[in-house]
Design a protein around this motif. Structure first.
Motif: not given
Length: 632
Positions: A547-566
């Protein structure tokens, strides 16, 4: 005889009519020198031509007369921009917290707290989905996170929050630039509102829906006029209903608007941002814990006069008059355990209207790598006045960048000063350091002050940066997040030191990693976990080969969050705790021409967890929709 007579009469008639008939014959072989005959719709028009004119002039004059006049198209559809606020220098080793344009929405952030969750040392606190109140604590103190909107300090006006800003009421969706400045002693969020520069009208529409009966609608319109005038407005409305055991329905309406004018040197504009609606009751799992229903509205409006641009001009200045108000109405409620978590009304009214004025005078200079600025803020509310001057200086010289900031006592009774520097002696080695100091006049001992230190070192291996660092603070008085429970109290803590680590960069081709972790040296700290990590793997591509005219885009992500007690201290000396948790979330975005389809899935594994005692966070929340912008 008769024949001769006829021949004679014919010759006589020919002789008499010869000249008139000759005048009616057109000689196509001759070119007239004094006129040009132009045919248009079978009507001949004569265009006078000066004697001796050349053929090019003759031809151009003929065409000009024969063709219809074309409409006049403005040569310049880009107008001088409306003034915007100064932004701090952007520091960071391979990870910088600066987003602009559609990249803010591409993070999946729905509130300012979603952006702050990426900053090491920041702990976000929420009681539920997007409508619930939200705070963020830096090193355990919720007053160590401040938000500036177009240079205006957003103060916490909600009486329940006791001076701490509720981040769920900040209109992040109407922002064109967002920068998070992490210093040794505090985190400052700088937001610049959306602007338009084109005379062609700009329109954008967002529609999203998801779990917990969430429906969100958003629209923008903006246009600049040929005389430099500006007209913009936008609105967002959402509603959501959690499971009945955890609360009642919520709705919120957000509005932004601007009218103004700008030329090359000067800019004048009036802007307003407002959120209003009803936050439904939020029920805790423990009998007696709840956040009652509150219909409330917050508005921040200003009139600004600006001279030149803070980003590029050798001399610039701005003057602002700001009006901020917070109003909520309702009925006091009492918890009745015997009615199965239902509330009964009492007679007391909660009608409250708080108004605050803020006057901002700021100016500075940008001379190559050197930037200097000074600001005077004057706050006025309830018959009292507070003056809070500040100054900033920054210098960027190739491999070395330095920034210094100092601020006098503000409405929170605290003063700040910090210096941050980054040095990269080699392309694969970088060092970052920051020192800060703060004083809190709320403490009985007026000489009380605390020092802060933050340092990082980074090493690049191929395309990946490995970062290690530390942050340290003196013994301090921590402010509690009262918005969740008025029984939370300030806590005095001894010196604390945290170790940080991070991995940032390109792992393989399109795959990028951003991992950060913090470990504190003590396990008994308040309002912060001992361990906290955030790991994100993402891939982004525009497939320009296909797509040389930049008419397409793709984004994918996976997020892992960890937190101990508060841990949360109470007024009676007891301490409440929430256990640690780990969650996984995903984000997918597909852009086709000017439309972006987005889908995020939070808490993929459906873990039951809390960030604040008793209040359960949502499980497996899908949220999806489309963003579509176009020019009319």
């Amino acid at each position: 005889m008769r024949l001769a007579l006829l021949v004679g009469l014919g010759l006589m008639a020919g002789a008499v009519l010869h000249r008139p008939l000759e005048a009616q014959v057109t000689d196509t072989s001759r070119v007239k020198r004094d006129s040009v005959t132009v045919t248009k719709d079978s009507v001949k028009l004569a265009v006078p031509i000066p004697r001796g004119a050349d053929s090019l002039l003759v031809d151009s004059l003929a065409k000009r007369d024969s063709l219809k006049k074309k409409p006049v198209v403005p040569r310049d559809t880009i107008k001088a921009p409306i003034a915007h606020a100064e932004l701090p220098m952007d520091f960071g080793i391979a990870q910088r917290f600066h987003w602009s344009g559609d990249s803010i929405a591409s993070t999946g952030a729905l509130t300012v707290a979603d952006l702050l969750a990426r900053v090491p040392g920041v702990t976000t606190l929420s009681a539920g989905w997007i409508a619930s109140p939200t705070n963020a604590a830096y090193m355990g103190d919720v007053r160590r996170v401040r938000v500036f909107y177009d240079g205006v300090l957003l103060d916490g006006l909600d009486p329940r929050g006791q001076g701490v800003l509720d981040l769920s009421r900040v209109n992040l969706w109407g922002v064109e630039d967002a920068v998070i400045e992490q210093t040794a002693d505090e985190v400052r969020v700088y937001l610049r509102s959306w602007r338009v520069n084109n005379t062609t009208p700009y329109t954008r529409t967002d529609v999203s829906t998801g779990d917990q009966q969430t429906n969100l609608y958003r629209g923008f319109f903006g246009r600049r006029f040929n005389n430099g005038a500006d007209l913009q407005f936008g609105a967002q409305q959402y509603g959501t209903t959690p499971p009945s055991v955890y609360g009642t329905s919520n709705d919120q309406l957000g509005l932004i608007g601007r009218v103004g004018w700008a030329n090359r040197d000067w800019s004048v504009d009036a802007h307003v941002t407002r959120t209003s609606g009803q936050r439904g009751a939020i029920f805790g799992e423990t009998v007696g814990d709840s956040i009652s229903t509150v219909p409330a509205s917050r508005s921040d409006s200003y009139v600004r006069v600006g001279y030149h641009d803070p980003d590029t001009s050798r001399v610039w200045g701005q003057v602002m008059a700001v009006a901020s108000s917070f109003k909520y109405t309702g009925i006091k409620t009492l918890f009745q355990p015997a009615v199965n978590k239902l509330f009964v009304q009492s007679a007391g009214s909660l009608d409250t209207n708080i108004f605050q004025s803020q006057y901002v005078f700021t100016g500075g200079t940008t001379r190559g790598p050197l930037r200097l600025s000074a600001t005077e803020r004057l706050f006025a509310s309830r018959g009292s006045h507070v003056s809070s001057p500040s100054a900033r200086a920054s210098l960027a010289l190739g491999r070395l960048a330095v920034s210094a900031f100092v601020e006098g006592k503000g409405v929170d009774s605290a003063s700040h000063s910090d210096v941050t520097a980054q040095f990269s002696p080699l392309s694969f080695v970088s060092f970052l350091g920051s020192v800060g100091r703060s004083s809190d006049s709320r403490v009985a001992d007026s000489s009380f002050s605390a020092s802060y230190v933050r340092a990082e070192a980074g090493l690049r291996v191929r395309n990946v940066w490995l970062v290690a660092g530390m942050m340290r603070r003196d013994s301090v008085r921590l402010s509690p997040p009262h918005v969740f429970d008025t029984l939370f109290v300030p806590a005095y803590e001894p010196t604390a030191t945290g170790v940080t680590a991070g991995v940032h960069g390109q792992i393989y081709r399109l795959l990028r990693a951003d991992l950060s972790a913090v470990r504190w040296n003590d396990s008994l700290g308040y309002y912060r976990p001992r361990y906290e990590t955030r790991s994100e793997l993402s891939a982004r591509t525009n497939l320009l080969t296909k797509f040389p005219t930049n008419d397409f885009g793709l984004l994918g992500s996976v997020v892992h969050e960890y937190r101990s007690g508060v841990r949360y201290p109470l007024a009676n000396g007891a301490v409440l705790s929430v256990p640690g948790y780990r969650i996984i979330s995903t984000l997918i975005e597909i852009r086709i021409l000017r439309a972006t389809i987005t889908w995020q899935f939070r808490n993929l594994l459906g873990e039951k967890y809390s960030q604040v005692p008793s209040f359960v966070m949502p499980r497996q929340t899908n949220f999806y929709g489309v963003r579509w912008y176009f020019f009319d």
